[in-house]
Design a protein around this motif. Structure first.
Motif, PDB file in Angstrom:
ATOM      1  N   PHE A 144       0.814  -1.219   0.000  1.00 54.87           N
ATOM      2  CA  PHE A 144       0.000   0.000   0.000  1.00 54.87           C
ATOM      3  C   PHE A 144       0.846   1.268   0.000  1.00 54.87           C
ATOM      4  N   ALA A 145       2.154   1.154   0.056  1.00 52.36           N
ATOM      5  CA  ALA A 145       3.026   2.325   0.005  1.00 52.36           C
ATOM      6  C   ALA A 145       2.877   3.024  -1.342  1.00 52.36           C
ATOM      7  N   GLY A 146       2.576   4.307  -1.314  1.00 52.30           N
ATOM      8  CA  GLY A 146       2.433   5.077  -2.542  1.00 52.30           C
ATOM      9  C   GLY A 146       1.137   4.847  -3.283  1.00 52.30           C
ATOM     10  N   GLU A 147       0.101   4.387  -2.603  1.00 55.86           N
ATOM     11  CA  GLU A 147      -1.153   4.087  -3.292  1.00 55.86           C
ATOM     12  C   GLU A 147      -1.911   5.337  -3.716  1.00 55.86           C
ATOM     13  N   THR A 148      -1.701   6.470  -3.020  1.00 55.50           N
ATOM     14  CA  THR A 148      -2.372   7.706  -3.383  1.00 55.50           C
ATOM     15  C   THR A 148      -1.393   8.635  -4.095  1.00 55.50           C
ATOM     16  N   ASN A 187       9.661  -2.551  22.806  1.00 55.20           N
ATOM     17  CA  ASN A 187      10.025  -3.130  21.513  1.00 55.20           C
ATOM     18  C   ASN A 187       9.858  -2.060  20.447  1.00 55.20           C
ATOM     19  N   SER A 188      10.828  -1.951  19.535  1.00 56.78           N
ATOM     20  CA  SER A 188      10.778  -0.926  18.494  1.00 56.78           C
ATOM     21  C   SER A 188      11.102  -1.545  17.141  1.00 56.78           C
ATOM     22  N   LEU A 189      10.455  -1.031  16.107  1.00 55.61           N
ATOM     23  CA  LEU A 189      10.706  -1.465  14.734  1.00 55.61           C
ATOM     24  C   LEU A 189      10.886  -0.244  13.851  1.00 55.61           C
ATOM     25  N   LEU A 190      11.945  -0.270  13.045  1.00 55.78           N
ATOM     26  CA  LEU A 190      12.177   0.744  12.018  1.00 55.78           C
ATOM     27  C   LEU A 190      12.338   0.010  10.700  1.00 55.78           C
ATOM     28  N   ALA A 191      11.478   0.318   9.720  1.00 56.82           N
ATOM     29  CA  ALA A 191      11.479  -0.438   8.470  1.00 56.82           C
ATOM     30  C   ALA A 191      11.258   0.486   7.276  1.00 56.82           C
ATOM     31  N   GLY A 231       6.330   3.121  -5.353  1.00 52.47           N
ATOM     32  CA  GLY A 231       5.979   3.718  -4.077  1.00 52.47           C
ATOM     33  C   GLY A 231       7.083   3.463  -3.066  1.00 52.47           C
ATOM     34  N   ALA A 232       7.243   4.371  -2.124  1.00 52.42           N
ATOM     35  CA  ALA A 232       8.239   4.209  -1.062  1.00 52.42           C
ATOM     36  C   ALA A 232       7.598   4.595   0.258  1.00 52.42           C
ATOM     37  N   GLY A 233       8.042   3.942   1.326  1.00 52.35           N
ATOM     38  CA  GLY A 233       7.446   4.223   2.629  1.00 52.35           C
ATOM     39  C   GLY A 233       8.411   3.972   3.768  1.00 52.35           C
ATOM     40  N   LEU A 234       8.050   4.482   4.922  1.00 53.08           N
ATOM     41  CA  LEU A 234       8.824   4.300   6.147  1.00 53.08           C
ATOM     42  C   LEU A 234       7.853   3.973   7.270  1.00 53.08           C
ATOM     43  N   VAL A 235       8.220   2.989   8.099  1.00 54.13           N
ATOM     44  CA  VAL A 235       7.377   2.549   9.208  1.00 54.13           C
ATOM     45  C   VAL A 235       8.172   2.633  10.503  1.00 54.13           C
ATOM     46  N   PHE A 279       2.555   2.719  19.480  1.00 54.86           N
ATOM     47  CA  PHE A 279       2.642   3.913  18.640  1.00 54.86           C
ATOM     48  C   PHE A 279       3.038   3.479  17.238  1.00 54.86           C
ATOM     49  N   TYR A 280       2.232   3.884  16.245  1.00 54.50           N
ATOM     50  CA  TYR A 280       2.496   3.596  14.837  1.00 54.50           C
ATOM     51  C   TYR A 280       2.749   4.913  14.102  1.00 54.50           C
ATOM     52  N   LEU A 281       3.747   4.916  13.248  1.00 55.83           N
ATOM     53  CA  LEU A 281       3.991   6.048  12.362  1.00 55.83           C
ATOM     54  C   LEU A 281       4.288   5.491  10.973  1.00 55.83           C
ATOM     55  N   THR A 282       3.456   5.842  10.006  1.00 55.86           N
ATOM     56  CA  THR A 282       3.660   5.384   8.628  1.00 55.86           C
ATOM     57  C   THR A 282       3.703   6.597   7.713  1.00 55.86           C
ATOM     58  N   THR A 283       4.667   6.629   6.824  1.00 54.93           N
ATOM     59  CA  THR A 283       4.760   7.660   5.796  1.00 54.93           C
ATOM     60  C   THR A 283       5.019   6.977   4.459  1.00 54.93           C
ATOM     61  N   ASN A 284       4.429   7.493   3.390  1.00 52.92           N
ATOM     62  CA  ASN A 284       4.644   6.899   2.075  1.00 52.92           C
ATOM     63  C   ASN A 284       4.369   7.923   0.992  1.00 52.92           C
ATOM     64  N   MET A 285       4.909   7.648  -0.190  1.00 51.93           N
ATOM     65  CA  MET A 285       4.728   8.547  -1.329  1.00 51.93           C
ATOM     66  C   MET A 285       4.939   7.780  -2.627  1.00 51.93           C
TER      67      MET A 285
END
Length: 323
Positions: free
Chosen positions: A42-46, A100-104, A85-89, A69-75
């Motif tokens: 779904f990254a870059g779907e819009t 616990n932390s995830l960076l993707a 499309g590209a994204g960061l989670v 806490f969730y943070l999603t960015t995409n373009m």
């Protein structure tokens, strides 16, 4: 045709309903707001740069209740005449003093098919683990009557985490399937060390691979009212979650609705104020560990930047010949 396909998929997935137990990924009630977290395609779907932040305070009334806490960015972007499309989670979950932390990072390939786009996405990230999220259990404190305390098995590990997904989005319908924690990151825990006297014993554990299906349809009843039914199924080797949502949107400014799952139900409402989308949800749990709590609270915020937002603006000037 799309309506029949959507109805058939919902009936098929509801047939697979199973009892929900403790699991690694505690799902947010407003899952559609951060659906890119569960499916990288779904990254870059819009046609915009989208950023969404969601905070969940789960299982209130229980000591050391989990907070996520969730943070999603995409373009979207174009490269060699192809659309991508590209994204960061970013994801954080805390239980007491443990985190616990995830960076993707995410990438998706987009191809126009029919009246929509086919997306194929990949995600690669690094987990910073300090507890086994699948080991959550309620410890009844006899001193503090009727007050439960959430306990987990701690660990120390920084494993790589991989996910992949595929989806199709059209003007009014979307559907996607994904597999998260593909490589099933492994680690060692101190078994029940928060409540046991012997802390030297360790056990091997892993993040279970999960399979996700998500689909939604946008029904235009009459302008400006829309109904948006959505279904989400998440399953791993021994647990299945099914969540069905009915969301209503008025004039693209106000929204509200309810969700049902085999874990409980949730009610939510949202609004768009000066291009900023806000949402709140309250969830009540009827099974699993959360049934001993006073419910969960969620807040999310989203903002969409136009693609040319960060491009330098052309400065107007006058020719000296006209002065």
């Amino acid at each position: 045709m799309e309506k029949r396909r959507f109805s058939f998929i919902i009936l098929l997935l509801l047939w697979s309903l199973a009892h929900l137990q403790a699991q690694w990924d505690d799902p947010p009630g407003q899952y559609w707001a951060v659906k890119g977290y569960f499916n990288p395609s779904f990254a870059g779907e819009t046609e915009a740069i989208s950023a969404t932040a969601l905070y969940r305070y789960g299982w209130t009334g229980i000591e050391n209740a989990p907070r996520q806490f969730y943070l999603t960015t995409n373009m979207p972007f174009e490269f060699f005449g192809r659309r991508h499309g590209a994204g960061l989670v970013v994801y954080n979950e805390t239980v007491g003093k443990l985190r616990n932390s995830l960076l993707a990072a995410q990438y998706s390939f987009k191809k126009e098919i029919g009246e929509g786009f086919l997306h194929i996405g990949l995600q690669a990230g690094l987990y910073d683990l300090h507890f086994d999220a699948g080991s959550k259990h309620i410890f009844e404190d006899s001193i503090q009557y009727r007050k439960g305390t959430l306990r987990v098995n701690p660990t120390e590990k920084q494993p790589i985490d991989l996910s992949a997904g595929i989806s199709w989005t059209g003007k009014a319908f979307f559907a996607g399937v994904s597999a998260t924690h593909l490589n099933q990151p492994r680690f060692y825990t101190q078994a029940d060390s928060l409540s046991a006297d012997i802390q030297s014993d360790s056990a091997r554990s892993s993040i279970p691979r999960s399979y996700n299906f998500m689909a939604g349809y946008n029904i235009h009843l009459f302008h400006p009212l829309e109904i948006q039914p959505t279904v989400w199924v998440q399953a791993n080797r021994d647990k299945t979650l099914v969540m069905a949502t009915l969301r209503m949107e008025y004039n693209k400014k106000l929204s509200g609705g309810a969700s049902w799952s085999n874990d409980g139900y949730a009610f939510f409402a949202g609004a768009v104020i000066r291009d900023i989308e806000l949402g709140y949800a309250y969830g009540s749990h009827t099974s699993g560990l959360g049934k001993n709590s006073n419910g969960s609270h969620e807040f999310y915020l989203r903002y969409n930047f136009p693609l040319d937002y960060f491009k330098p603006k052309r400065q107007s000037h006058k020719s000296i010949r006209l002065l």
